[in-house]
Design a protein around this motif. Sequence first.
Motif, PDB file in Angstrom:
ATOM      1  N   TYR A 162      -5.390   1.420  15.356  1.00 32.43           N
ATOM      2  CA  TYR A 162      -6.854   1.497  15.462  1.00 32.43           C
ATOM      3  C   TYR A 162      -7.318   2.948  15.543  1.00 32.43           C
ATOM      4  CZ  TYR A 162     -11.587   0.241  16.936  1.00 32.43           C
ATOM      5  OH  TYR A 162     -12.949   0.083  17.001  1.00 32.43           O
ATOM      6  N   ALA A 163      -6.510   3.792  16.190  1.00 31.09           N
ATOM      7  CA  ALA A 163      -6.845   5.221  16.264  1.00 31.09           C
ATOM      8  C   ALA A 163      -6.748   5.901  14.906  1.00 31.09           C
ATOM      9  CB  ALA A 163      -5.933   5.921  17.270  1.00 31.09           C
ATOM     10  N   GLY A 164      -6.005   5.294  13.952  1.00 28.72           N
ATOM     11  CA  GLY A 164      -5.979   5.844  12.596  1.00 28.72           C
ATOM     12  C   GLY A 164      -4.616   5.997  11.957  1.00 28.72           C
ATOM     13  N   LEU A 165      -3.539   5.600  12.636  1.00 22.94           N
ATOM     14  CA  LEU A 165      -2.193   5.892  12.131  1.00 22.94           C
ATOM     15  C   LEU A 165      -1.734   4.855  11.114  1.00 22.94           C
ATOM     16  CD1 LEU A 165      -0.526   7.148  15.435  1.00 22.94           C
ATOM     17  CD2 LEU A 165      -1.288   8.515  13.473  1.00 22.94           C
ATOM     18  N   ALA A 166      -2.186   5.029   9.873  1.00 22.37           N
ATOM     19  CA  ALA A 166      -1.812   4.153   8.762  1.00 22.37           C
ATOM     20  C   ALA A 166      -2.047   4.887   7.451  1.00 22.37           C
ATOM     21  CB  ALA A 166      -2.613   2.847   8.791  1.00 22.37           C
ATOM     22  N   GLY A 167      -1.260   4.534   6.429  1.00 21.96           N
ATOM     23  CA  GLY A 167      -1.431   5.125   5.102  1.00 21.96           C
ATOM     24  C   GLY A 167      -0.705   4.312   4.042  1.00 21.96           C
ATOM     25  N   MET A 168      -0.989   4.584   2.773  1.00 23.35           N
ATOM     26  CA  MET A 168      -0.413   3.836   1.650  1.00 23.35           C
ATOM     27  C   MET A 168       0.865   4.507   1.134  1.00 23.35           C
ATOM     28  SD  MET A 168      -2.210   1.076   0.835  1.00 23.35           S
ATOM     29  CE  MET A 168      -1.955   0.715  -0.911  1.00 23.35           C
ATOM     30  N   TYR A 169       1.765   3.652   0.615  1.00 23.27           N
ATOM     31  CA  TYR A 169       3.062   4.107   0.087  1.00 23.27           C
ATOM     32  C   TYR A 169       3.325   3.279  -1.164  1.00 23.27           C
ATOM     33  CZ  TYR A 169       8.092   5.408   0.405  1.00 23.27           C
ATOM     34  OH  TYR A 169       9.381   5.888   0.181  1.00 23.27           O
ATOM     35  N   ILE A 170       3.219   3.898  -2.334  1.00 26.79           N
ATOM     36  CA  ILE A 170       3.247   3.176  -3.611  1.00 26.79           C
ATOM     37  C   ILE A 170       4.547   3.481  -4.339  1.00 26.79           C
ATOM     38  CG2 ILE A 170       2.111   2.916  -5.846  1.00 26.79           C
ATOM     39  CD1 ILE A 170      -0.530   3.641  -4.388  1.00 26.79           C
ATOM     40  N   VAL A 171       5.246   2.403  -4.717  1.00 23.39           N
ATOM     41  CA  VAL A 171       6.502   2.516  -5.463  1.00 23.39           C
ATOM     42  C   VAL A 171       6.224   2.211  -6.933  1.00 23.39           C
ATOM     43  CG1 VAL A 171       8.889   1.722  -5.656  1.00 23.39           C
ATOM     44  CG2 VAL A 171       7.760   1.716  -3.417  1.00 23.39           C
ATOM     45  N   HIS A 172       6.722   3.062  -7.821  1.00 24.26           N
ATOM     46  CA  HIS A 172       6.597   2.852  -9.266  1.00 24.26           C
ATOM     47  C   HIS A 172       7.975   2.568  -9.870  1.00 24.26           C
ATOM     48  CE1 HIS A 172       2.451   4.455  -9.160  1.00 24.26           C
ATOM     49  NE2 HIS A 172       2.925   5.367  -8.335  1.00 24.26           N
ATOM     50  N   ASP A 173       7.986   1.929 -11.039  1.00 26.06           N
ATOM     51  CA  ASP A 173       9.244   1.768 -11.779  1.00 26.06           C
ATOM     52  C   ASP A 173       8.953   1.697 -13.275  1.00 26.06           C
ATOM     53  OD1 ASP A 173       8.362  -0.831 -12.292  1.00 26.06           O
ATOM     54  OD2 ASP A 173       9.860  -1.815 -11.029  1.00 26.06           O
ATOM     55  N   GLU A 174      10.006   1.639 -14.056  1.00 24.81           N
ATOM     56  CA  GLU A 174       9.862   1.670 -15.523  1.00 24.81           C
ATOM     57  C   GLU A 174       9.145   0.429 -16.040  1.00 24.81           C
ATOM     58  OE1 GLU A 174      13.707   2.310 -17.200  1.00 24.81           O
ATOM     59  OE2 GLU A 174      13.817   4.417 -16.563  1.00 24.81           O
ATOM     60  N   GLU A 175       9.410  -0.726 -15.434  1.00 17.91           N
ATOM     61  CA  GLU A 175       8.758  -1.956 -15.883  1.00 17.91           C
ATOM     62  C   GLU A 175       7.246  -1.834 -15.755  1.00 17.91           C
ATOM     63  OE1 GLU A 175       9.608  -6.623 -15.188  1.00 17.91           O
ATOM     64  OE2 GLU A 175       9.011  -5.558 -13.373  1.00 17.91           O
ATOM     65  N   GLU A 176       6.781  -1.367 -14.607  1.00 19.79           N
ATOM     66  CA  GLU A 176       5.343  -1.201 -14.391  1.00 19.79           C
ATOM     67  C   GLU A 176       4.770  -0.170 -15.363  1.00 19.79           C
ATOM     68  OE1 GLU A 176       2.405   0.440 -10.839  1.00 19.79           O
ATOM     69  OE2 GLU A 176       4.295   1.418 -11.346  1.00 19.79           O
ATOM     70  N   GLN A 177       5.489   0.928 -15.552  1.00 18.62           N
ATOM     71  CA  GLN A 177       4.968   1.999 -16.396  1.00 18.62           C
ATOM     72  C   GLN A 177       4.968   1.641 -17.879  1.00 18.62           C
ATOM     73  OE1 GLN A 177       6.997   5.660 -15.317  1.00 18.62           O
ATOM     74  NE2 GLN A 177       5.670   5.946 -13.526  1.00 18.62           N
ATOM     75  N   SER A 178       5.725   0.609 -18.256  1.00 15.94           N
ATOM     76  CA  SER A 178       5.728   0.175 -19.663  1.00 15.94           C
ATOM     77  C   SER A 178       4.487  -0.654 -20.006  1.00 15.94           C
ATOM     78  CB  SER A 178       6.984  -0.643 -19.958  1.00 15.94           C
ATOM     79  OG  SER A 178       6.938  -1.908 -19.303  1.00 15.94           O
ATOM     80  N   LEU A 179       3.771  -1.090 -18.967  1.00 17.02           N
ATOM     81  CA  LEU A 179       2.558  -1.876 -19.183  1.00 17.02           C
ATOM     82  C   LEU A 179       1.361  -0.944 -19.361  1.00 17.02           C
ATOM     83  CD1 LEU A 179       3.151  -4.473 -16.313  1.00 17.02           C
ATOM     84  CD2 LEU A 179       3.807  -4.702 -18.714  1.00 17.02           C
ATOM     85  N   TRP A 180       0.356  -1.423 -20.046  1.00 22.61           N
ATOM     86  CA  TRP A 180      -0.843  -0.605 -20.288  1.00 22.61           C
ATOM     87  C   TRP A 180      -1.917  -0.927 -19.257  1.00 22.61           C
ATOM     88  CZ3 TRP A 180      -1.432   3.358 -23.731  1.00 22.61           C
ATOM     89  CH2 TRP A 180      -0.395   3.532 -24.652  1.00 22.61           C
ATOM     90  N   LEU A 181      -1.522  -0.910 -17.997  1.00 18.23           N
ATOM     91  CA  LEU A 181      -2.472  -1.168 -16.923  1.00 18.23           C
ATOM     92  C   LEU A 181      -3.351   0.061 -16.699  1.00 18.23           C
ATOM     93  CD1 LEU A 181      -0.001  -2.893 -14.440  1.00 18.23           C
ATOM     94  CD2 LEU A 181      -1.758  -4.031 -15.821  1.00 18.23           C
ATOM     95  N   PRO A 182      -4.540  -0.111 -16.127  1.00 15.49           N
ATOM     96  CA  PRO A 182      -5.364   1.064 -15.818  1.00 15.49           C
ATOM     97  C   PRO A 182      -4.587   2.035 -14.931  1.00 15.49           C
ATOM     98  CG  PRO A 182      -6.613  -0.967 -15.510  1.00 15.49           C
ATOM     99  CD  PRO A 182      -5.199  -1.374 -15.744  1.00 15.49           C
TER     100      PRO A 182
END
Length: 512
Positions: A162-182
């Motif tokens: 609640y005080a603020g200790l949180a953040g995002m952590y995004i994992v990428h891979d070749e399968e995802e990058q082969s798609l034409w997603l935004p």
Amino acid sequence: MLEKFVDRLPIMPVIQPLMMKNQIPYYDLTMKESMLKLHRDLPPTRVWGYNGLFPGPTFHVFRGQPIRVLWRSALPEKHFLPIDTTVHGADHGAPEVRTVVHLHGGVTPDTSDGYPEAWFTPGFQQVGRYFTNAVYEYPNDQAATNLWYHDHAMGITRLNIYAGLAGMYIVHDEEEQSLWLPDGEFDIPLVLQDRSFRADGSLYYPAEPTPPVEGVDPSVLPDFFGKTNLVNGKVWPYLEVEPRKYRFRILNGANARFYGLSLSNDLPFLQIGTDQGLLEHPVPVTNLLLAPAERADVVIDFSSSAGEEIVMRNGAASPFPQGKLPNPKTTGVVMQFRVKKHLSSPDHSNVPHNLSTYHVMNPVQSNNERNLLLSMRPDEYGRSIHLLNDQLWTDPITEMPRLGDVEIWSLVNVSNATHPIHLHLVKFQILDRQPFDAEVYENEGRIVPTGKRMKPALNEQGWKDTVRANPKEITRIIMKFEPYAGLFVWHCHILEHEDYEMMRPYVVVGKG
């Protein structure tokens, strides 16, 4: 009443490694206190953030490339939120300010998992009984997905997040990058949270439930629901978008609030991923339900909405599902999209029918099945506490799967609330949900099913790490305990429940 849609949606900065050590990126983050403007008309608010940011900076990592992170604390010695010292781990004698970082959804050895009793104090002056190393290693050996990191200190997780200790952590891979997603500027994380404020801009977290608990002050709350919604650390922000497709990686980072998201012009969310990666096929949904800690990877196509102002709304009850619906003027509003009339460049993105190869687990693979009760009972002060299998944190460990085993866990929820149940280390699939007779259970203590087992919704038929276990239902999940042996935890991710006994350790027993 704070005015809505006066602050632009912030985009969390991407953190870069400090250096390379033996071909492994090395990061250094410090938890700091900051004074930040969370709304145009609020004075600066005291928050705790990773590198002083709320939410913390976003990690972008690649599958199979491990990283190391040094987590430091430069926080004050005194907490600015009310600590209940009757809660296990926060009792008298424990340092007021303790932190430990958990990578939620990370396939991580136990030494880097952020065990609740592996906490440390500012400057590492004191450490918990399971503290191993300030430098955590994340193997990142998992499919592209949206994880998040947050505090997990025993007894005060609800306060530290609640005080603020949180953040995002995004994992990428070749399968995802082969798609034409935004991608690029059209790929945006959205961290949804709720907060309450005093007139001076400070965060408000109640010291007492209503009615107060005799003999305990301050006392833990059954749930906390803020009076405003924040996205990426701003109250009711707006985002200017072009009439094109956008990818939004949505995290419910609230303490206890569920979000039932919809768009005011009835545009659908095209869901492409769940907690643990891409779905096999995209699923259109007009109402997207997210419990605390759940994530949804979605695409919204604004191409038919040029010139419109679209509000993202919330329709989920608090507590969920038996509580009050949100006020449509306050907590029923999340953010606004302002759609421009023209594109800055052609939109070549695409959401294919086939997103990922998805292997469906079969119950016949299971080595073991467990029936686990989600229940309540009064504590010594008369407060109702939520429990896993009617056991306290300090009771002997009962869940000890063997490394490589496949198990089915049947979560039997005899309470009146939906509990988002999270297991560390593993990903799982939801097999089904089945209602049972609440009256028979109340009178006789027996679980008698009253209907057929129901498959999860299409947008839940992917890899998960957090599941909504609904009241008076049996929710079955299946998972393989790999690739690490060691000491982990499972718990409800309503933070007030987690802090107050709805968390249990479990051990993955190594072979040999």
